[in-house]
Design a protein around this motif. Structure first.
Motif, short mmCIF file in Angstrom:
data_model
loop_
_atom_site.label_atom_id
_atom_site.label_comp_id
_atom_site.label_asym_id
_atom_site.label_seq_id
_atom_site.Cartn_x
_atom_site.Cartn_y
_atom_site.Cartn_z
N LEU A 272 1.97 -12.07 14.62
CA LEU A 272 0.68 -12.44 13.63
C LEU A 272 -0.76 -12.12 13.53
CD1 LEU A 272 -0.37 -14.82 11.81
CD2 LEU A 272 -0.79 -16.29 14.17
N VAL A 273 -1.37 -11.11 14.43
CA VAL A 273 -2.56 -9.90 14.29
C VAL A 273 -2.03 -8.72 14.09
CG1 VAL A 273 -4.39 -8.96 15.98
CG2 VAL A 273 -3.43 -11.20 17.07
N GLN A 274 -0.56 -8.01 14.26
CA GLN A 274 0.21 -6.93 13.41
C GLN A 274 0.20 -7.36 11.80
OE1 GLN A 274 3.03 -5.98 15.86
NE2 GLN A 274 2.29 -4.90 17.37
N SER A 275 0.30 -8.42 11.59
CA SER A 275 0.15 -8.78 9.74
C SER A 275 -1.31 -8.33 9.15
CB SER A 275 0.01 -10.40 9.87
OG SER A 275 -0.25 -10.91 9.76
N LEU A 276 -2.35 -8.89 9.88
CA LEU A 276 -3.38 -8.63 9.37
C LEU A 276 -3.84 -7.37 9.11
CD1 LEU A 276 -5.61 -10.90 12.06
CD2 LEU A 276 -4.26 -11.05 9.60
N ASN A 277 -4.80 -6.63 8.24
CA ASN A 277 -5.27 -5.46 7.42
C ASN A 277 -6.43 -4.86 8.27
OD1 ASN A 277 -5.30 -2.83 6.49
ND2 ASN A 277 -5.28 -3.56 4.25
N PRO A 278 -6.26 -3.27 9.30
CA PRO A 278 -7.55 -3.50 10.09
C PRO A 278 -8.04 -2.67 9.45
CG PRO A 278 -5.78 -2.34 10.48
CD PRO A 278 -4.88 -3.40 9.69
N ARG A 279 -8.09 -2.16 7.97
CA ARG A 279 -8.96 -1.51 6.78
C ARG A 279 -8.83 -2.46 5.74
NH1 ARG A 279 -5.97 1.85 10.02
NH2 ARG A 279 -7.30 4.01 10.90
N PRO A 280 -9.23 -3.51 4.98
CA PRO A 280 -9.26 -4.24 4.51
C PRO A 280 -9.68 -3.13 3.23
CG PRO A 280 -10.74 -4.78 5.54
CD PRO A 280 -10.38 -3.74 6.72
N GLY A 281 -10.43 -2.41 3.28
CA GLY A 281 -10.76 -2.06 1.71
C GLY A 281 -10.25 -1.11 1.32
N SER A 282 -9.04 -0.37 2.41
CA SER A 282 -8.31 0.50 1.25
C SER A 282 -7.61 -0.52 0.42
CB SER A 282 -7.05 0.27 2.72
OG SER A 282 -6.29 0.21 3.36
N GLN A 283 -6.72 -1.24 0.39
CA GLN A 283 -6.55 -2.21 -0.47
C GLN A 283 -6.99 -2.39 -2.13
OE1 GLN A 283 -5.78 -6.82 0.12
NE2 GLN A 283 -6.04 -6.02 2.70
N ILE A 284 -8.05 -1.82 -2.29
CA ILE A 284 -8.73 -1.88 -3.95
C ILE A 284 -8.48 -0.08 -3.54
CG2 ILE A 284 -10.86 -2.01 -4.60
CD1 ILE A 284 -9.29 -4.07 -4.22
N GLU A 285 -8.15 0.86 -4.56
CA GLU A 285 -7.91 2.12 -4.99
C GLU A 285 -8.80 2.17 -5.86
OE1 GLU A 285 -6.26 4.26 -3.22
OE2 GLU A 285 -5.31 3.36 -1.34
N SER A 286 -9.59 3.95 -5.73
CA SER A 286 -10.40 3.78 -6.45
C SER A 286 -9.57 5.40 -6.85
CB SER A 286 -12.18 3.89 -5.82
OG SER A 286 -11.95 5.03 -4.48
N SER A 287 -8.95 6.04 -6.06
CA SER A 287 -8.47 7.32 -7.00
C SER A 287 -7.33 7.10 -8.09
CB SER A 287 -7.98 7.79 -5.62
OG SER A 287 -7.24 7.84 -4.70
N GLU A 288 -7.35 7.87 -8.65
CA GLU A 288 -6.29 7.75 -9.96
C GLU A 288 -4.79 8.22 -9.49
OE1 GLU A 288 -7.47 9.36 -13.70
OE2 GLU A 288 -9.12 8.38 -13.85
N ALA A 289 -3.25 7.73 -9.73
CA ALA A 289 -2.40 8.41 -9.29
C ALA A 289 -2.11 9.65 -9.81
CB ALA A 289 -1.63 7.12 -9.86
N GLU A 290 -1.64 10.91 -8.86
CA GLU A 290 -1.06 12.20 -8.81
C GLU A 290 0.23 12.02 -9.53
OE1 GLU A 290 -1.87 14.73 -6.59
OE2 GLU A 290 -4.70 14.65 -6.21
N TYR A 291 0.22 12.76 -10.37
CA TYR A 291 1.84 12.52 -11.22
C TYR A 291 2.19 13.91 -10.61
CZ TYR A 291 1.12 8.32 -13.11
OH TYR A 291 0.07 6.80 -13.86
N VAL A 292 3.50 14.02 -10.59
CA VAL A 292 4.59 15.49 -10.42
C VAL A 292 5.87 15.58 -10.87
CG1 VAL A 292 5.67 16.66 -8.80
CG2 VAL A 292 3.69 15.54 -7.89
N VAL A 293 5.86 16.31 -12.38
CA VAL A 293 6.94 17.33 -13.18
C VAL A 293 7.87 18.34 -12.54
CG1 VAL A 293 7.31 17.80 -15.34
CG2 VAL A 293 5.14 16.32 -14.87
N PRO A 294 8.73 17.56 -12.54
CA PRO A 294 9.79 18.41 -11.98
C PRO A 294 10.40 19.98 -12.22
CG PRO A 294 11.26 17.03 -12.53
CD PRO A 294 9.36 16.20 -12.26
N ASP A 295 10.08 20.96 -11.98
CA ASP A 295 10.47 22.00 -12.67
C ASP A 295 12.08 22.41 -12.56
OD1 ASP A 295 8.19 23.98 -12.86
OD2 ASP A 295 7.44 22.49 -11.40
N VAL A 296 12.68 21.85 -12.13
CA VAL A 296 14.08 22.51 -12.07
C VAL A 296 14.86 20.46 -11.40
CG1 VAL A 296 15.90 23.51 -10.77
CG2 VAL A 296 13.36 24.53 -10.76
N ILE A 297 15.78 20.85 -12.31
CA ILE A 297 16.62 19.62 -12.06
C ILE A 297 17.94 20.18 -11.66
CG2 ILE A 297 17.80 17.87 -13.71
CD1 ILE A 297 15.35 17.46 -15.08
#
Length: 497
Positions: A272-297
């Protein structure tokens, strides 16, 4: 020693502008290359995008020995005929001459740049505009938004804003209440109890546990927001408030003795304790997502691995035949000289892009040929590989291979990997062979995943298990690989199961 004139002969390597441009394009990532191509298209009128289905003339405007000749079939427009005016047009003729839809000289894509990854497909019913285009929200702005909805006096709101400014990205209050009290103007007559009361108001905001001063307080705030009928809730609150240090050191025997709980009951309380979040502020993401475009398939077709360039990542360019036709060889005017230089730069740019694609294709093909086992069976089949091996195979220098593999990505059936991922050092085996460090990391990860959590494997034990498989690795090397995988030591991996 008197001064004298000395004539010396020597050789030195000079990089031409074309070579410098080719090297610079070679080390760019796909996103940087797209920006470079866009800048070249905007600055050079001779360059244009080659769209699918375009029909080209048989005459190649890039050929130096082709002299542009005027087309006799195309007649020059004459302006001797008088244009019809409003007065000499009848009503019916006027309506016939005006079309319903006037032609346009620009398309939407010419003004507003769009990409295939940011637009929904025709059959994409779950496409969400906000998840693709919205900017990440910070924790402070999220808390201030909730503060604006809460009824407070002006003084309490000032205290709340100050407290929110002192909350870090993980959701904890960095400053003590006494330090905050000293920072306020004495004329406001703010007391410590008021700051404490406003802090309790903020601790009721989302995410749960925000505004805590210690880890124990953070977990308690989250437990208090759980339903009162939650099983083992009282024991969990007692555990995080009184015995958080014993829980961190994993002294389960001492915890069972002090809390007077059996092993199975203590395990459920810990879950039950391990189900909690020790860093609650990490749920709010302020950084934008970074996308990766593959060069080779890379894909498998009829038991063969095929390597293809991602044609959608980089647009295809060509020389504009209309503008190239305006260049005259015998003309030395400023305009003609400018257009000739732009035409030459366009040819160099296209040639550098072609050279980049050819080099990337050669290197990717050799990597796939060497790491066929990884594509078939996974990380444990990764072979040792260094830049020198690929450089000898393709006949290039190691520095060129390093530029090609930096910030270049390969899309495989097992995921998207940077080309650097396929290069790793080797460790000798008892049979005289070699094993890559990537394969050893995969084996360590597999051993840790299958270990007994009551008695986790130590680094020495893992080294012994690897030696039993013929891989000679020292204990400190195992510790280095384990830390690179983000795996905690055996003392911290112990669980009560």
């Amino acid at each position: 020693m008197k001064p004298s004139l000395v004539l010396r002969m020597g050789q030195q390597l000079t990089m031409t502008p074309q070579l410098q441009q080719a090297i610079r394009l070679l080390q760019l990532s796909t996103l940087d290359l797209q920006q470079e191509i866009q800048e070249a298209l905007e600055s050079n009128p001779m360059l244009e995008r080659q769209e699918e289905g375009d029909d080209f003339d048989n005459v190649d405007p890039m050929a130096d020995n082709i002299e542009q000749k005027p087309n006799p079939d195309v007649q020059e427009p004459t302006y001797q005929e008088s244009a019809p005016t409003v007065d000499n047009l009848e009503d019916g003729e006027w309506s016939e001459r005006i079309p319903n839809e006037l032609p346009v000289d620009t398309a939407w894509e010419d003004i507003y740049q769009t990409s295939a990854s940011s637009l929904p497909s025709n059959d994409d019913d779950e496409w969400d505009f906000t998840t693709r285009t919205s900017v990440g929200e910070s924790l402070q702005s999220h808390l201030l938004w909730q503060l604006n909805l809460a009824p407070m006096s002006d003084t309490d709101r000032l205290i709340a804003v100050t407290l929110i400014d002192c909350i870090n990205n993980q959701g904890y209050l960095d400053e003590s209440l006494e330090e905050l009290l000293d920072a306020f103007d004495p004329e406001l007559d703010i007391e410590l109890d008021e700051i404490e009361a406003v802090l309790h108001r903020i601790q009721q905001f989302e995410p749960a546990g925000v505004g805590a001063r210690t880890l124990s307080e953070c977990l308690l705030l989250q437990l208090r927001q759980l339903p009162a009928k939650t099983k083992w809730l009282a024991e969990a609150q007692r555990l995080v408030s009184d015995y958080i240090d014993l829980l961190g050191s994993r002294d389960y025997a001492q915890l069972m003795r002090r809390m007077k709980l059996k092993e199975d009951d203590l395990r459920q309380v810990i879950e039950l304790v391990q189900s909690l979040n020790p860093r609650p502020g990490s749920q709010i993401e302020s950084s934008e997502a970074e996308y990766v475009v593959p060069d080779v398939i890379v894909r498998k077709d009829n038991e063969r691995w095929l390597v293809e360039l991602n044609q959608e990542a980089v647009p295809r360019l060509r020389v504009n035949p209309q503008y190239a036709g305006f260049v005259r060889r015998a003309d030395t005017s400023a305009d003609n000289t400018f257009m000739r230089n732009q035409l030459q730069e366009a040819r160099w740019f296209i040639k550098s892009l072609q050279s980049r694609n050819e080099t990337l294709m050669k290197v990717a093909t050799q990597i796939v040929e060497h790491q066929r086992g990884f594509l078939e069976y996974g990380d444990e089949a990764m072979k040792p590989l260094v830049l020198h091996d690929i450089a000898e195979a393709v006949g290039m220098h190691e520095s060129t291979i390093s530029r090609v593999t930096t910030q270049k990505f390969m899309h495989t059936p097992r995921g998207i990997y940077e080309l650097k991922y396929f290069f790793s050092s080797h460790v000798s085996t008892s049979e005289g062979g070699e094993c890559s460090s990537t394969a050893i990391r995969a084996i360590i990860k597999k051993l840790v995943a299958a270990e007994n959590q009551k008695k986790p494997l130590s680094d020495s034990k893992i080294a012994g298990l690897l030696e039993a498989q013929g891989i000679q690795v020292a204990r400190r090397t195992v510790a280095k690989y384990r830390e690179s995988l983000g795996i905690a030591p055996s003392s911290e991996r112990k669980r009560l199961m």
